[in-house]
Enzyme design. Structure first.
Site, short mmCIF file in Angstrom:
data_model
loop_
_atom_site.label_atom_id
_atom_site.label_comp_id
_atom_site.label_asym_id
_atom_site.label_seq_id
_atom_site.Cartn_x
_atom_site.Cartn_y
_atom_site.Cartn_z
N GLY A 40 0.82 -1.17 -0.11
CA GLY A 40 -0.05 0.05 -0.06
C GLY A 40 0.81 1.10 0.03
N ASP A 91 -5.01 2.41 10.76
CA ASP A 91 -6.41 1.91 10.82
C ASP A 91 -6.78 1.70 12.30
OD1 ASP A 91 -9.21 1.49 10.06
OD2 ASP A 91 -9.07 -0.31 9.25
N LYS A 117 -7.14 7.02 10.44
CA LYS A 117 -8.61 6.87 10.96
C LYS A 117 -8.74 6.78 12.42
CE LYS A 117 -10.25 3.91 6.89
NZ LYS A 117 -10.61 2.81 6.81
N ARG A 172 -4.96 0.57 -6.78
CA ARG A 172 -3.75 1.04 -6.10
C ARG A 172 -3.25 2.21 -7.13
NH1 ARG A 172 -2.40 -2.03 -1.88
NH2 ARG A 172 -2.72 -4.10 -2.21
P1 IMP Z 1 -4.57 -1.69 10.81
O1 IMP Z 1 -3.57 -2.73 11.43
O2 IMP Z 1 -5.90 -1.92 11.15
O3 IMP Z 1 -4.04 -0.28 11.16
O4 IMP Z 1 -4.47 -1.72 9.29
C1 IMP Z 1 -3.68 -1.11 8.19
C2 IMP Z 1 -3.85 -1.91 7.04
O5 IMP Z 1 -5.29 -1.93 6.66
C3 IMP Z 1 -3.46 -0.62 6.07
O6 IMP Z 1 -1.67 -1.02 5.76
C4 IMP Z 1 -4.17 -1.16 4.71
O7 IMP Z 1 -3.69 -2.04 4.08
C5 IMP Z 1 -5.41 -1.75 5.15
N1 IMP Z 1 -6.69 -0.62 5.20
C6 IMP Z 1 -7.22 -0.09 6.58
N2 IMP Z 1 -7.98 0.97 5.95
C7 IMP Z 1 -8.07 0.71 4.52
C8 IMP Z 1 -8.88 1.48 3.76
O8 IMP Z 1 -9.90 2.31 4.02
N3 IMP Z 1 -8.74 1.33 2.31
C9 IMP Z 1 -7.78 0.07 2.18
N4 IMP Z 1 -6.96 -0.62 2.94
C10 IMP Z 1 -7.20 -0.03 4.21
#
Ligand code: IMP
Length: 175
Positions: free
Chosen positions: A46, A104, A132, A166
């Site tokens: 990403g 996230d 977020k 992407r």
């Molecule tokens: P976390 O461990 O929940 O913080 O997840 C992070 C990962 O989830 C990021 O590196 C993204 O790959 C994916 N992710 C979280 N939110 C989104 C979104 O709104 N769109 C696309 N990928 C997301």
């Protein structure tokens, strides 16, 4: 408006605005790491586009490496742990900047920072394009953060929906 598979997305943050903010982050990093040689660790897939735009705007001598995070299940209560794949550089004593697309829940970055910290770097910071805040479950210190966004799914500028989107050069949000 764009359609990817079964979902429709509407424009959210345009390329000019993204790149203006990325330039600000690059200036901040250039000032903070003046006369140092940080190691950027870019989290694939990403962060590839954000990392490109960010790092090329820094005025620094630096090194760049790329990692992937592989999930594997664990029987312990910690749940799923993400293993770092592809990190061959020596981390001890280095100033590390992790480059991520979005924080996230924060679970990924919380774990990654802990794993990197265990390798005894001089410092570890995070540069993330998006965050977020309403989804955050684990504390994550994001020294360099592009945009705080609402807790909705976004795509483009490196972020995907089922592997697609992407390459969109702006951010789109689920409508
Ligand atoms: P976390 O461990 O929940 O913080 O997840 C992070 C990962 O989830 C990021 O590196 C993204 O790959 C994916 N992710 C979280 N939110 C989104 C979104 O709104 N769109 C696309 N990928 C997301």
């Amino acid at each position: 408006m764009i359609t990817i598979l079964d979902k429709t997305f509407v424009p959210f943050i345009e390329r000019e605005k993204l790149e203006e903010r990325i330039s600000e982050l690059a200036s901040q990093i250039s000032a903070d790491y003046k006369d140092r040689c940080p190691l950027f660790i870019v989290v694939l897939n990403g962060a590839f586009l954000f990392a490109t735009e960010l790092i090329k705007r820094t005025q620094l001598q630096c090194e760049i490496t790329f990692v992937k995070l592989a999930s594997y299940s664990q029987t312990e209560s910690t749940g799923s742990v993400r293993q770092i794949i592809g990190l061959e550089e020596k981390i001890t004593g280095r100033d590390v900047i992790i480059v991520e697309d979005i924080v996230d829940t924060g679970l990924t970055m919380n774990q990654l920072v802990n794993q990197i910290t265990a390798l005894d770097p001089a410092s570890v910071e995070i540069a993330t394009l998006l965050h977020k805040p309403d989804a955050l479950q684990k504390p994550v210190n994001m020294r360099y953060m592009g945009f705080e966004i609402e807790n909705r799914f976004v795509v483009g500028y490196g972020l995907d929906y089922n592997g697609l989107g992407r390459n969109l050069n702006a951010l789109y949000i689920l409508s």
